[in-house]
Design a protein around this motif. Structure first.
Motif, short mmCIF file in Angstrom:
data_model
loop_
_atom_site.label_atom_id
_atom_site.label_comp_id
_atom_site.label_asym_id
_atom_site.label_seq_id
_atom_site.Cartn_x
_atom_site.Cartn_y
_atom_site.Cartn_z
N PHE A 1 52.53 44.54 29.73
CA PHE A 1 52.87 43.20 29.26
C PHE A 1 52.35 43.07 27.83
CE2 PHE A 1 51.93 38.51 29.15
CZ PHE A 1 53.25 38.07 29.27
N GLY A 2 53.17 43.52 26.89
CA GLY A 2 52.70 43.58 25.50
C GLY A 2 51.58 44.60 25.40
N SER A 3 50.43 44.16 24.94
CA SER A 3 49.28 45.08 24.82
C SER A 3 48.48 45.16 26.10
CB SER A 3 48.37 44.60 23.68
OG SER A 3 47.91 43.28 23.93
N GLU A 4 48.78 44.29 27.06
CA GLU A 4 48.05 44.26 28.33
C GLU A 4 48.67 45.23 29.33
OE1 GLU A 4 46.87 41.10 31.90
OE2 GLU A 4 47.91 40.42 30.09
N LYS A 5 47.81 45.96 30.05
CA LYS A 5 48.29 46.88 31.07
C LYS A 5 47.45 46.74 32.33
CE LYS A 5 50.10 50.44 27.94
NZ LYS A 5 50.06 51.88 27.56
N LEU A 6 48.10 46.95 33.46
CA LEU A 6 47.41 46.99 34.74
C LEU A 6 47.78 48.28 35.46
CD1 LEU A 6 47.72 43.40 36.32
CD2 LEU A 6 45.68 44.47 35.34
N THR A 7 46.78 48.96 36.01
CA THR A 7 47.07 50.13 36.82
C THR A 7 47.42 49.68 38.23
OG1 THR A 7 44.80 50.41 37.57
CG2 THR A 7 45.42 51.49 35.48
N TYR A 8 47.89 50.63 39.03
CA TYR A 8 48.20 50.31 40.43
C TYR A 8 46.94 49.84 41.15
CZ TYR A 8 53.09 51.79 40.62
OH TYR A 8 54.45 51.86 40.46
N ARG A 9 45.80 50.45 40.85
CA ARG A 9 44.55 50.06 41.51
C ARG A 9 44.18 48.63 41.12
NH1 ARG A 9 39.74 49.78 39.53
NH2 ARG A 9 40.29 51.01 37.69
N GLU A 10 44.28 48.33 39.81
CA GLU A 10 43.92 47.00 39.35
C GLU A 10 44.86 45.94 39.92
OE1 GLU A 10 42.03 48.25 35.00
OE2 GLU A 10 44.18 47.87 35.23
N LEU A 11 46.13 46.25 39.95
CA LEU A 11 47.10 45.30 40.51
C LEU A 11 46.83 45.06 41.99
CD1 LEU A 11 49.67 43.59 40.32
CD2 LEU A 11 51.01 45.70 40.65
N ASN A 12 46.53 46.12 42.72
CA ASN A 12 46.25 45.99 44.16
C ASN A 12 44.96 45.22 44.40
OD1 ASN A 12 47.00 46.60 46.90
ND2 ASN A 12 45.32 48.09 46.95
N ASN A 13 43.94 45.47 43.57
CA ASN A 13 42.67 44.75 43.72
C ASN A 13 42.87 43.25 43.52
OD1 ASN A 13 41.34 47.10 44.20
ND2 ASN A 13 40.27 47.20 42.23
N ARG A 14 43.57 42.88 42.45
CA ARG A 14 43.76 41.46 42.16
C ARG A 14 44.57 40.78 43.28
NH1 ARG A 14 44.75 40.57 35.64
NH2 ARG A 14 42.93 41.78 34.94
N ALA A 15 45.59 41.49 43.77
CA ALA A 15 46.39 40.92 44.85
C ALA A 15 45.55 40.71 46.10
CB ALA A 15 47.58 41.84 45.15
N ASN A 16 44.61 41.66 46.37
CA ASN A 16 43.72 41.51 47.52
C ASN A 16 42.79 40.31 47.35
OD1 ASN A 16 44.68 43.66 49.03
ND2 ASN A 16 43.27 45.15 48.10
N GLN A 17 42.29 40.10 46.10
CA GLN A 17 41.42 38.95 45.85
C GLN A 17 42.14 37.64 46.16
OE1 GLN A 17 39.76 40.67 41.78
NE2 GLN A 17 38.79 38.74 42.28
N LEU A 18 43.39 37.55 45.64
CA LEU A 18 44.14 36.31 45.87
C LEU A 18 44.47 36.15 47.35
CD1 LEU A 18 45.61 33.82 44.84
CD2 LEU A 18 47.60 35.27 44.36
#
Length: 846
Positions: free
Chosen positions: A473-490
């Motif tokens: 997302f522009g200069s921002e990036k999320l790895t699969y691990r980071e995306l999965n972690n955030r989804a688990n938090q929510l």
């Protein structure tokens, strides 16, 4: 050029023929050739004397046409220069000679008649004659054959009392009489109002100018069927012609859905005995208008067409050409005036040459000419009925006409067996075609599983490629691990707030990685999300939240006021994401049969409808999408669509199930072609999904260098413009263009056409695996390929139904007819099936 006595007016038919010829003077569409194989000793002297006698006997064979004061007239030469041409050659050369014999006439040069002989051996010849239609008709050919036969044997023929010019003079005077005006008024009444234009389902676009290129398909009905049809005619006080005409109009109505149809039919136009032995253009064409409404019985329709035909015969004196002029009918370069189809019942005996010591048989010469879109010729032959379908090859494929011949015979069998059958109940499909529609077109192909939820599939991929980039997302990036972690938090937060399976959670946010986090978090918690555009009017937002009973809302900002008093609002901006380490996936209570999302359609035909889609439906579609386009961890899919539209789901999650990256354009850039072009180059985008209208704009902004990574563009929601396709393939030949189709109710994609090319018909393609598509009539019976009706879609992608609208769900999601071989529920939309699907009608795009 020979001498002429004086000039005479042309008949109405000749005037139109003259105009048609001068529109296309180099074509042979109005030539009337006859080529025969002659076996035996041919006497050339007798042959020439016979032809010369014919030319001197019939003034039409010595007539030329010129313009005087802007009007065509006919001039008759006293001694037109006529000579039989001779050639010799082999059997192999005979075909070329026969083809070259038929060539254009110059109407200013008489005779408009030629004869030739090609000798293959002393006892085998080709005898050819050719004449222009302006001086002859079908009856003329029979007259000339009979008289040539007599003259060749030295017979004397009784002199003719009148010639064609006398008829032309009489007709011109007659058209000023009161009796003629009365008959003309009848036709003006018959053809009053808006004239129907027959919309046959063509295989190709209609050319700008009619070319007359054609072909013929033949079929036959046996003696038993003919006898049944004749019995039906007798019972109705009609003729076989009237029964077949009613059947033909019924067939055309089934193909077009039209219930006001005009069919042309020729009539000899020789009502007086003195005209029966004159060579000339007498034939007239009758415009027979019928109203084959679906609730009529066939017998009733036969009675109607009987009255129509009898009245037409009574008023046949009015020339078709004069009627066209009187009506002011449009004269388009690519259509015929008043009608584009003809029906002919050939009931005149063809004259045969019978000469002592000689035998004659027709030479099988293929004339690829069609004057109309479609002409059905019927002939009583060998106790049965012989049918010849002459069709325009500019419009139809031969396979289409062959299929129609089978429908025709099926229709005749049904009406002959049950004349009381209603026109709308007639079934045209043969058993072979039903099997083709059920099995061949709806080929199941590779099966994709749907036994897991969407978030389970994502979690499996995150485990395989945890450090691979998932979102850019522009200069921002999320790895699969980071995306999965955030989804688990929510998901944990949502579970603490009581989220359960099939509970609908509102999601209103601007485009960002948090949108994807939110969707995954809702799914992991077991809920289903309903996306809401924050820019929509508050009234619409309130309606959606209330309609789907979404008591929880996820957003990126605090709402100024709660939209529902009982609503729980979760502000994503207040969550502190922890991307360190790994979080454990929740044990989800959702199953593949639970809801994944609800998407509200625009509501242009009423109030907005919330379409409920289950995990198993979208999971199947996502796995197909990933497999169909071969997505891997080396690909990047650019996500441009609003998450409130279901197309965004495929461009996002088909990538996240395969290890590919999702490139998200910021909100202010997603609709800017220049910005999107920069993102494609910067993120090395390989796949793009967008509407055709946006890709057209993108072509102005991209360059081959910037787009070098892009190899697949998937489009849908609108028709693909042919100009856009041509330009894209010309400037970016390395990019594959794909056309996808599917209503929200069948989970994003129902069918696909891969590799769209210039000059190739653009369709919605074939059903994807696990999906069936059928075109049915109002009684849910299958319709033939190319015939417009209701499109029914069934299969694994089918939605559960509409939120809080059980009546609408029951109406649109119905059990399909058992004859269709499918017991899953189907949704109905307007369309017609053309092998690969092509649609007409109002419900063809989302």
């Amino acid at each position: 050029m020979g001498e002429y006595v004086e000039e005479y007016p042309v008949s109405s038919a000749q005037k139109r023929m003259y105009m048609l010829h001068h529109m296309n003077p180099k074509v042979t569409v109005y030539n009337m050739p006859l080529i025969l194989i002659v076996e035996g000793k041919l006497d050339y002297g007798q042959l020439e004397r016979a032809f010369h006698s014919l030319v001197m006997r019939h003034e039409s064979l010595r007539t030329r046409f010129v313009t005087v004061d802007g009007e065509p007239v006919q001039q008759i030469e006293e001694d037109a220069p006529f000579a039989v041409s001779y050639a010799s050659g082999t059997e192999e050369e005979a075909r070329g000679w026969a083809d070259s014999f038929v060539r254009p006439f110059d109407l200013q040069l008489a005779p408009l008649f030629r004869a030739g002989v090609m000798t293959i051996s002393p006892d085998r010849h080709l005898l050819a004659i050719d004449m222009h239609h302006i001086i002859a008709d079908g009856v003329t050919v029979s007259i000339l054959v009979q008289e040539f036969n007599a003259l060749y044997h030295g017979a004397e023929l009784a002199p003719l009392r009148i010639q064609y010019k006398d008829f032309a003079v009489w007709q011109n005077a007659r058209m000023e009489s009161g009796a003629y005006k009365t008959k003309e008024a009848y036709w003006m009444g018959q053809l009053a109002g808006e004239l129907p234009v027959l919309q046959l389902p063509a295989d190709k676009p209609r050319p700008a100018v009619q070319s007359f290129a054609g072909d013929v398909v033949e079929a036959a009905a046996g003696r038993e069927l003919r006898q049944k049809l004749e019995l039906l005619a007798q019972e109705s006080g009609a003729t076989l012609f009237m029964v077949l005409l009613a059947a033909y109009q019924t067939l055309l109505s089934h193909y077009t859905g039209q219930e006001d149809i005009i069919v042309g039919s020729p009539i000899a136009g020789r009502p007086h005995a003195d005209l029966k032995k004159i060579a000339g253009m007498f034939v007239n064409t009758l415009a027979l208008r019928g109203y084959p409404q679906r609730n009529k019985t066939f017998r009733d329709f036969v009675n109607e067409m009987k009255e129509t035909a009898l009245s037409a015969y009574e008023h046949q004196e009015v020339p078709f050409e004069a009627l066209v002029e009187k009506l002011g009918a449009p004269r388009d370069a690519n259509r015929n005036p008043l009608f584009d189809t003809m029906f002919v019942l050939q009931n005149t005996e063809s004259a045969e040459l019978v000469m002592e010591g000689l035998t004659f048989c027709p030479y099988q010469q293929k004339r690829t000419i069609a004057k109309f879109d479609l002409t059905l010729q019927a002939e009583e032959k060998n106790g049965g009925l012989q049918f010849a379908w002459e069709y325009s090859t500019e419009l139809f494929e031969r396979t289409t006409i062959e299929r129609w011949t089978n429908h025709w015979l099926k229709l005749l069998e049904q009406v002959a067996a049950d004349p009381e059958i209603r026109l709308g109940e007639i079934d045209l499909l043969t058993e072979t075609e039903k099997a083709e529609l059920l099995m061949t077109y709806n080929d199941p192909g590779k099966d994709y599983p749907n036994d897991k939820t969407v978030h389970q599939l994502f979690e499996e991929q995150a485990e395989r490629t945890p450090e691979k980039t998932a979102i850019v997302f522009g200069s921002e990036k999320l790895t699969y691990r980071e995306l999965n972690n955030r989804a688990n938090q929510l998901a944990c937060i949502l579970c603490e707030n009581g989220v359960k399976p099939d509970m609908i959670i509102g999601l209103t946010a601007e485009r960002s990685p948090e949108t994807i986090v939110s969707i995954l978090g809702i799914l992991k918690a077991g809920g289903a999300y309903v996306p809401i555009d924050p820019s929509h009017p508050e009234e619409r937002i309130q309606f959606i939240l209330a309609d789907c009973k979404a008591n929880m809302l996820i957003t990126q900002q605090k709402l100024k006021k709660k939209l529902l008093d009982s609503q729980t609002v979760i502000n994503l901006g207040q969550i502190k994401w922890d991307d360190s380490g790994e979080s454990s996936n929740l044990i989800s209570s959702a199953t593949p049969a639970n809801l994944a999302y609800v998407i509200y359609t625009s509501g242009t035909t009423g109030r907005p409808k919330g379409v409920m889609v289950e995990h198993r439906s979208i999971a199947h579609n996502l796995l197909w999408h990933a497999g169909e386009y071969g997505l891997t961890s080396g690909d990047t899919f650019l996500q441009l669509g609003a998450y409130t539209f279901d197309a965004s789901i495929l461009s996002t999650f088909s990538s996240l199930l395969t290890g590919a990256a999702v490139s998200m354009a910021p909100e202010h850039e997603a609709k800017d072609p220049n910005a999107v072009s920069r993102i494609i180059a910067a993120d090395k985008v390989t796949h793009l999904c967008c509407p055709p209208s946006f890709f057209t704009l993108l072509l102005d902004s991209m360059t081959p260098e910037k787009a070098l990574s892009l190899h697949t563009v998937i489009m849908g929601g609108e028709r693909l413009p042919e100009k856009m396709v041509s330009r894209s393939k010309r400037e970016y030949p390395f990019i594959e263009l794909v056309n996808e189709y599917g209503p929200t109710e069948s989970t994003v994609t129902s069918s696909v056409q891969r590799d769209v090319q210039p000059g190739k018909k653009i369709t919605i393609g074939r059903p994807i695996p696990g999906t069936c598509m059928y075109i049915v009539n109002e009684k849910d019976n299958l319709l033939p390929i190319g015939v417009a009706g209701e499109l029914c879609i069934s299969g694994r992608g089918l939605a559960r139904g509409y939120v809080n609208q059980p009546e609408l769900t029951a109406e649109k999601f119905t059990r399909m007819h058992p004859a269709n071989g499918c017991t899953r529920r189907g949704i109905s939309r307007g369309g017609c099936l053309t092998g690969t699907s092509n649609f007409s009608g109002g419900s063809t795009s989302r």
